[in-house]
Structures are given as structure tokens and as C-alpha cells.
Design an enzyme around this catalytic site. Structure first.
Site, short mmCIF file in Angstrom:
data_model
loop_
_atom_site.label_atom_id
_atom_site.label_comp_id
_atom_site.label_asym_id
_atom_site.label_seq_id
_atom_site.Cartn_x
_atom_site.Cartn_y
_atom_site.Cartn_z
NE ARG A 46 -2.95 0.38 3.26
CZ ARG A 46 -2.28 0.60 4.41
NH1 ARG A 46 -1.58 1.71 4.55
NH2 ARG A 46 -2.30 -0.29 5.38
CE1 TYR A 100 -16.14 10.64 -16.56
CE2 TYR A 100 -15.88 10.61 -14.18
CZ TYR A 100 -16.14 9.95 -15.36
OH TYR A 100 -16.38 8.61 -15.35
CG ASP A 173 -9.47 15.68 -15.11
OD1 ASP A 173 -8.78 15.09 -15.96
OD2 ASP A 173 -10.48 15.18 -14.57
CE LYS A 198 -12.17 7.55 -18.65
NZ LYS A 198 -12.56 8.82 -18.08
C1 LIG Z 1 -13.05 9.19 -16.81
C2 LIG Z 1 -12.69 10.50 -16.22
C3 LIG Z 1 -12.52 10.64 -14.85
C4 LIG Z 1 -12.74 9.49 -13.89
O1 LIG Z 1 -11.78 8.50 -14.04
P1 LIG Z 1 -12.02 6.93 -13.72
O2 LIG Z 1 -10.74 6.32 -14.12
O3 LIG Z 1 -13.18 6.49 -14.54
O4 LIG Z 1 -12.31 6.82 -12.27
C5 LIG Z 1 -12.14 11.87 -14.37
N1 LIG Z 1 -11.95 12.93 -15.20
C6 LIG Z 1 -12.12 12.83 -16.52
C7 LIG Z 1 -11.90 14.03 -17.39
C8 LIG Z 1 -12.50 11.62 -17.08
O5 LIG Z 1 -12.69 11.53 -18.41
#
Ligand SMILES: *Cc1c(COP(=O)(O)O)cnc(C)c1O
Length: 380
Positions: A46, A100, A173, A198
Site C-alpha cells: 500500500r 466529468y 484534470d 483513458k
Molecule cells: C473518466 C474520467 C474521470 C474518472 O476517471 P475513472 O478512471 O473512470 O475513475 C475523471 N476525469 C475525466 C476528465 C474523465 O474523463
């Protein structure tokens, strides 16, 4: 070292003993201590795991940060960022108004009850963010670039100056652009946060997240949250991400190329009433994005003339998959109003223009003529 080199060799030099080119998967929860008071640097997974370390050092270098922490998902990464807000007098977080959907759910339903106050503004309007900062109670600004699904573009350097002037942190982000196209820390942001599910992973096979910090003290606070709250990325998933990262630069290039061709096709289509892709010369975010970034990514949103057409499109696509994600090598088609953005209030969706005629594409690396033919057929 240039980014392409760093990426191609991600994890390749992490096993000096055997020389393994592929970072070993250290599937171990715990590590033997040589003696009392001694450690190999690894005690318990962890806190730290060698496969995760190989990934985290790659991510830190990619973004020019001092430290990166890998999490079990993008949401866990965002959760760690919001947990940095611990100043009782300044409990407000200013967030992009079309973020998001999961970010809204996390803030409104988990953090708001414990006293954190989210305020949603158009972060593409620096003045609107400055007006919030002037109230003196903001600890953190979180901007998405470009926003999703409307693909609005903030001026990150201006936001960083504004946030720092008010003693607040700026987190970006950067899921959509990745460090290959944009490095938020170079523009003054304190934190880059990712859904690595992604583009970073890129193969729709792993759910993961990352936080990269510019300064080490902040990085240590994130690492503390990572260990204390424990939403860590496991060694298998860390390896999958390292494997995906190796081709990130190539994938981004091909996906953006395909996305531009598709955006141009859609813009000329009689049944399409609007296309949003900052790579299009006429897009409102085009100039501003290219002043900051090396490319525009591969997410394209468009509106059809009639909402009744959408179910038909989603059902009949053959090359695109009707699925809820983005960034992978396979092209996906999503319906934001009922999927990714269902957690926004209906009036907010209306005001933002996330209508039931809006469809979002994540363009992959397939041959673009197959993708174009697929769209042409379902729009007939
Ligand atoms: C998908 C996404 C998230 C969340 O991420 P997960 O891996 O699905 O938990 C946060 N911000 C953006 C811009 C995203 O496209």
C-alpha cells in the site's frame, strides 16, 4: 530525454539484476526486512510497490513533476486531490462548470456533506474564476482542459497566476490531452490529475488514476493520502499502464489525425447541426488551445438535427462501439446526456448545451475510412 524516448522505455531499466526490459510485476503485498530498523525501501505494497514505483517515476518525468502517485481510478486520484483541502477557513473549491460527471457526484455527494463547498464556474473565463477567488475562501481551483463534452478551453497560465495570487492551488484534470500534448505544470499548475483509464492506458483494459505534483512537499501530502486512504493501484494494473504508456505518443498522434478528419466530415454533413472539436480552425477554443498545447486530442462532440436519430445511431454503429469511456485505441460513441453527464442537474445540462441531440466520439487508431463510412451509414 525526449518524451517519446521516455515513453518507449517506460519501466525498461527497473531491474538491474536480470536486465528485464519489461518491468517485473512485483505481485507481493509485503517485503522481507534485512534486520530490525532496515528496509529495502519497500515494506508493504500500500505504501510502495516496485512496479508502481516504475510507473510513478515515469509519470512524474512525463509531466516534469517532482512526484507522481498512482491510484486505483481517476476518481480515487481526484478524491486524493480534494482531500488536500484541509484549511478550515477556506473550504471552497472552484471547479469547471461542465466537468466529468463523476467529479460532480464526488464533490456534491461525498465532500459537500463534510464541509467542502464546490462552486462551478466557466473556467474558460478567467475573470469568473478571479471573482470567486476574490471572496478569499478558496483553497483549490480544478480546471479541465478541454472540458467535456463541450470542449471549452481555459487559459491555464492565467488561472495559475490568479490562483496563486489568492493563495490557492491550481489542479488541472489533464485526462483529455495527456502530457504528450500538454504539460499543466509547465504552465504554472500545481497538480496534474488523470484518469489513466483513458489515453494513458489506452487499451480499455485497466481502470487507473494518477496525481502528479510540481513541488515535492505537495507530492508528499498526496503520497500520504495515497497510503492513508489506501486507494492504490495494484502491481498488475501498474504494469498494464506501463505497457500502454510505451505507445502513448504514437497513439495520440494517430487519434488526433483521425479525429480531425472526422470533425471535418461531420461539419460538412447536412444532418449535423454543430461540431465541437478544438482542432477545427473555426472552433472557439482552437487558437487558445494551440497557444498552450501541442495538439487537440481526439474527442469530438456533435449535435444531430433530431434527438430521435440518436438511438438509431447508437444501435447501428458497427465500427464505433456504443460504450462509456474514451481514449482507447478502439473508437467509442457515447451519449453524454444520459451517460457521462447524467449526474449534472437537468437545468445545468440545458444551460451548458448538453442536449439530447449531442453525441460524443472518442476516436481511436482504426483506419479513418472505416470510421467515416460507419458514421456516414448511421447518419443516412
Ligand atoms: C473518466 C474520467 C474521470 C474518472 O476517471 P475513472 O478512471 O473512470 O475513475 C475523471 N476525469 C475525466 C476528465 C474523465 O474523463
Amino acid at each position: 530525454m525526449e518524451q517519446e524516448t521516455l515513453l518507449a522505455q517506460a519501466g525498461s531499466r527497473n531491474d538491474p539484476v536480470t536486465g528485464a526490459l519489461s518491468a517485473p510485476i512485483y505481485q507481493s503485498a509485503t517485503f522481507r526486512h534485512p534486520a530490525l530498523g532496515e528496509s529495502t525501501g519497500y515494506d508493504y505494497s500500500r505504501t510502495a510497490n516496485p512496479t508502481r514505483t516504475a510507473l510513478e517515476s515515469t509519470l512524474a518525468a512525463l509531466d516534469g513533476g517532482s512526484r507522481a502517485c498512482a491510484f486505483a481510478s481517476g476518481m480515487a486520484a481526484l478524491d486524493a486531490v480534494f482531500r488536500l483541502v484541509r484549511d478550515d477557513a477556506r473550504r471552497r473549491v472552484v471547479v469547471t462548470e461542465d466537468p466529468y460527471g463523476g467529479t460532480v457526484r464526488l464533490l456534491d455527494q461525498l465532500f459537500r456533506p463534510s464541509g467542502l463547498v464546490p462552486t462551478y464556474v466557466d473556467t474558460a473565463d478567467t475573470g469568473a474564476v478571479e471573482a470567486e477567488l476574490a471572496r478569499g475562501d478558496v483553497s483549490l481551483v480544478l480546471a479541465e482542459i478541454p472540458t467535456n463534452p463541450l470542449l471549452r478551453v481555459a487559459d491555464i497560465a492565467a488561472l495559475a497566476r490568479a490562483a496563486h495570487g489568492a493563495n490557492a492551488l491550481l489542479a488541472v484534470d489533464n485526462t483529455f490531452l495527456t502530457p504528450v500534448l500538454f504539460r499543466p505544470l509547465d504552465h504554472g499548475a500545481d497538480i496534474a490529475v488523470y484518469s489513466a483509464t483513458k489515453y494513458l492506458g489506452g487499451h480499455n483494459d485497466v481502470v487507473a488514476g494518477a496525481v502528479v505534483c510540481r513541488d515535492d512537499a505537495l507530492g508528499q501530502r498526496v503520497a500520504f493520502v495515497q497510503n492513508a486512504a489506501g486507494a492504490v493501484l495494484g502491481p498488475m494494473d501498474a504494469w498494464l499502464l506501463l505497457r500502454g504508456l510505451k505507445t502513448l505518443a504514437l497513439r495520440m498522434e494517430r487519434q488526433a489525425e483521425n479525429a480531425l478528419a472526422i470533425a471535418e466530415f461531420l461539419a460538412a454533413h447536412p444532418r449535423v447541426t454543430a461540431v465541437r472539436y478544438p482542432g477545427l480552425a473555426g472552433d472557439p477554443g482552437h487558437d487558445r488551445l494551440l497557444r498552450q498545447a501541442r495538439g487537440c486530442g481526439a474527442v469530438v462532440s456533435f449535435e444531430v438535427d433530431d434527438a430521435e436519430r440518436v438511438p438509431h445511431i447508437l444501435k447501428r454503429v458497427e465500427i464505433f462501439s456504443f460504450a462509456e469511456s474514451l481514449g482507447g485505441v478502439e473508437s467509442l460513441i457515447t451519449y453524454p446526456a444520459v451517460q457521462t453527464h447524467a449526474d449534472l442537474a437537468a437545468d445545468v445540462r440545458d444551460r451548458l448545451g448538453i442536449s439530447n441531440r449531442l453525441v460524443r466520439l472518442s476516436v481511436g487508431i482504426e483506419n479513418v475510412s472505416d470510421l467515416l463510412r460507419d458514421l456516414e451509414t448511421v447518419l443516412e
